[in-house]
Design a protein around this motif. Structure first.
Motif, PDB file in Angstrom:
ATOM      1  N   CYS B   9      29.721  39.379  48.738  1.00 19.81           N
ATOM      2  CA  CYS B   9      29.756  38.251  49.662  1.00 19.81           C
ATOM      3  C   CYS B   9      29.855  36.951  48.872  1.00 19.81           C
ATOM      4  O   CYS B   9      29.052  36.702  47.980  1.00 19.81           O
ATOM      5  CB  CYS B   9      28.501  38.221  50.525  1.00 19.81           C
ATOM      6  SG  CYS B   9      28.475  36.766  51.574  1.00 19.81           S
ATOM      7  N   CYS B  14      25.159  33.207  49.657  1.00 18.94           N
ATOM      8  CA  CYS B  14      25.158  34.261  48.636  1.00 18.94           C
ATOM      9  C   CYS B  14      25.656  33.727  47.306  1.00 18.94           C
ATOM     10  O   CYS B  14      25.122  34.053  46.252  1.00 18.94           O
ATOM     11  CB  CYS B  14      26.036  35.422  49.080  1.00 18.94           C
ATOM     12  SG  CYS B  14      25.282  36.365  50.417  1.00 18.94           S
ATOM     13  N   CYS B  44      31.346  34.913  54.199  1.00 18.50           N
ATOM     14  CA  CYS B  44      30.002  35.231  54.709  1.00 18.50           C
ATOM     15  C   CYS B  44      29.980  36.476  55.584  1.00 18.50           C
ATOM     16  O   CYS B  44      30.727  36.612  56.540  1.00 18.50           O
ATOM     17  CB  CYS B  44      29.463  34.035  55.503  1.00 18.50           C
ATOM     18  SG  CYS B  44      27.847  34.322  56.202  1.00 18.50           S
ATOM     19  N   CYS B  48      23.062  36.512  56.068  1.00 22.01           N
ATOM     20  CA  CYS B  48      22.134  35.554  55.481  1.00 22.01           C
ATOM     21  C   CYS B  48      21.290  34.846  56.533  1.00 22.01           C
ATOM     22  O   CYS B  48      20.205  34.378  56.251  1.00 22.01           O
ATOM     23  CB  CYS B  48      22.901  34.540  54.636  1.00 22.01           C
ATOM     24  SG  CYS B  48      24.255  33.745  55.512  1.00 22.01           S
TER      25      CYS B  48
END
Ligand code: FES
Lengths: 461, 88
Positions: B9, B14, B44, B48
């Motif tokens: 990612c 990240c 993405c 997250c």
């Protein structure tokens, strides 16, 4: 930091602020220091700095983070000017501070004999010592600390590498000996010497040096709908994912009114600096130095004011870019984004509204869920020329100025020298130059070895 | 040896938290694995936001297996298991 920004956007920052340390180090989690409580205390200080309150400004330890936040938010809505610039030298205004809770109180620098000592007959260490500080006790060399001057001769003399010098990373990193440890092991920064190069910040393995942030000021200003223009330093390339054009789009999505390259200002700087150089040489001057590195300018200002006349009076790329931004968008506020601590001081002094570093920018993007590599590339209306984008690397300034200078009058040469990274020796060197030992007539100084790309707040090292 | 896909990612979160370093994975692979391992960088993965699957940076292996808090060592070790697996 991402958590902090996400909470801000969800409007729950004030409520959750004081819980962040606990959430980050829950009861049964792991700690990175002696215990979770110590970790939490340090996180609290990190958050305080994010709120724009340095460790030096703490007056009441029991004060809640939420209170700091409220004060800041109120001040913002009353739109008071943050701090007058005459408070220079005031430790509260300085971007760097030492967090005592995080400082491990590293033992002061000493020369010690380790267990590797074989107690040999020829005793090279004893003979090497100019102070006669070494004697043999129980068949091992022993150093009398009162006599030792830490010259290190014994270290190189020992055939078993049994003698070492213990160091204090922050002290070692500081080029102007501004940071030091007192007898109780407390570390303090002497702000009359600190040039905000940020070396200690980057080198302290306990992250005990903290940088006062303006991230909250920027977030509040954006929320209040102010016209903010982001000016991004050329060293941004490869700091964050995606291309620089995609990064610009991402930044504009954060709510910035416009985004500009600092390289545009760098073009101006080269042009002016080239002209200034010719003028000075025509007047018979012998030396001119660059002025774009804020830490270097700060060093001359604080530690060698008599050298100031040699420093070019050309404004730095940041200042020129801010000027362009203000000309084009008259009622805007300028936010400089770069990898530099010293720029915060220059900004304070010369009136750039805010400074962010790449880490803060990254956290703002992540906190708002903006994915840089999925962004459309930004259409640069006026892409800067490559030499201006190269300012962030050592020698970049000189090359750009040379390009601009073009033909010099008969008999003149631009003879350049670089100081690539300010260290302990730099000040002495400048003094030599001042005394007339000139190596060249054009001197480029960069506080960070390699240039701004290796700035203290750059993300990739 | 079996084929393995590794998706790193490269979303902002990240990337900041360490996937930037993972992008050199290719160079770190032992010669004999190279032809079996396919590496991709993705935007993405939308992991997250919630803390459910752990913390960034995330790496996805063989389209299904999510590895949170990925490090070079962890990823290499896991790839090692996967290329040498002898199921089906
Ligand atoms: S940035 Fe990797 S999951 Fe969102």
């Amino acid at each position: 930091m991402i958590r902090f920004i996400r909470a801000f956007h969800n409007g729950v920052l004030e409520k959750e602020l004081d819980q962040i340390p606990i959430k980050m180090r829950p009861k049964d989690g792991v700690s990175s220091r002696c215990c979770i409580y110590h970790d939490r205390a340090v996180i609290k200080y990190h958050l305080m700095n994010l709120l724009g309150v340095s460790c030096n400004e703490e007056t009441d330890e029991a004060k809640l983070l939420a209170e700091y936040y409220r004060e800041k938010a109120e001040r913002q809505s009353a739109s008071q000017a943050p701090a007058s610039s005459d408070s220079e030298g005031n430790p509260c205004q300085h971007p760097l501070s030492v967090c005592e809770a995080a400082c491990s109180e590293c033992p002061g620098s000493r020369v010690v004999v380790t267990g590797n000592c074989r107690g040999c007959f020829s005793r090279p260490c004893m003979y090497a010592c100019p102070q006669k500080a070494i004697s043999v006790v129980d068949q091992k060399s022993t150093i009398d600390e009162d006599l030792c001057i830490k010259c290190g001769k014994c270290i190189s003399a020992c055939p078993f590498h049994a003698i070492v010098k213990t160091t204090v990373p922050c002290e070692e990193a500081c080029p102007t000996s501004a940071i030091h440890k007192d007898d109780q092991g407390h570390t303090t920064i002497d702000y009359s010497k600190c040039i905000a190069c940020g070396n200690c910040l980057a080198k302290c393995p306990f992250s005990a040096i903290m940088e006062k942030s303006q991230v909250l000021d920027v977030l509040l200003a954006l929320k209040a709908g102010e016209k903010l223009v982001a000016v991004i330093a050329p060293s941004a390339a490869a700091q964050l994912p995606g291309t620089i054009e995609q990064l610009f789009t991402a930044v504009s999505r954060l709510g910035f009114y416009d985004v500009m390259e600092v390289a545009l200002g760098a073009e101006e700087t080269s042009r002016h600096e080239a002209a200034e150089f010719k003028e000075r040489m025509a007047k018979g001057e012998k030396l001119m130095t660059t002025s774009c590195c804020s830490a270097y300018v700060e060093m001359v200002r604080k530690l060698l004011p008599s050298f100031l006349p040699h420093v070019s009076s050309t404004p730095s790329p940041m200042m020129f870019t801010a000027e362009i931004a203000r000309r084009e968008i008259p009622d805007c506020k300028v936010v400089f984004i770069g990898p530099c601590v010293a720029k915060r001081i220059e900004a304070q002094r010369k009136g750039v509204d805010f400074v962010l570093n790449f880490e803060e920018l990254g956290a703002m993007l992540a906190g708002q869920g903006i994915d840089v590599i999925s962004c459309e590339p930004w259409k640069l209306t006026r892409p800067a020329i490559p030499s201006a984008r190269n300012y962030c690397r050592s020698c970049g300034v000189t090359k750009a100025v040379l390009e601009e200078a073009g033909d010099l009058p008969e008999g003149f040469q631009l003879d350049a020298k670089f100081i690539d990274g300010i260290d302990h020796k730099t000040l002495a060197m400048l003094k030599l130059y001042e005394a007339g030992k000139l190596p060249a007539n054009f001197l480029e100084v960069m506080s960070c070895p390699g240039g701004c790309v290796n700035g203290p707040c750059s993300l990739r090292k | 040896m079996k084929k393995v896909t590794v998706e790193i990612c490269c979303g902002t979160a990240c990337y900041l938290l360490g996937s930037a370093k993972l992008l050199t994975l290719e160079e770190q692979l032992p010669e004999e694995w190279k032809e079996f391992v396919q590496i991709k960088a993705l935007p993405c993965l939308n992991l997250c936001e919630s803390a459910k699957l752990g913390a960034a940076p995330f790496v996805r292996l063989n389209q299904t297996e999510i590895m949170p808090e990925a490090t070079m060592e962890k990823v290499l070790a896991r790839i090692g298991k996967l290329v040498n697996r002898d199921d089906d």
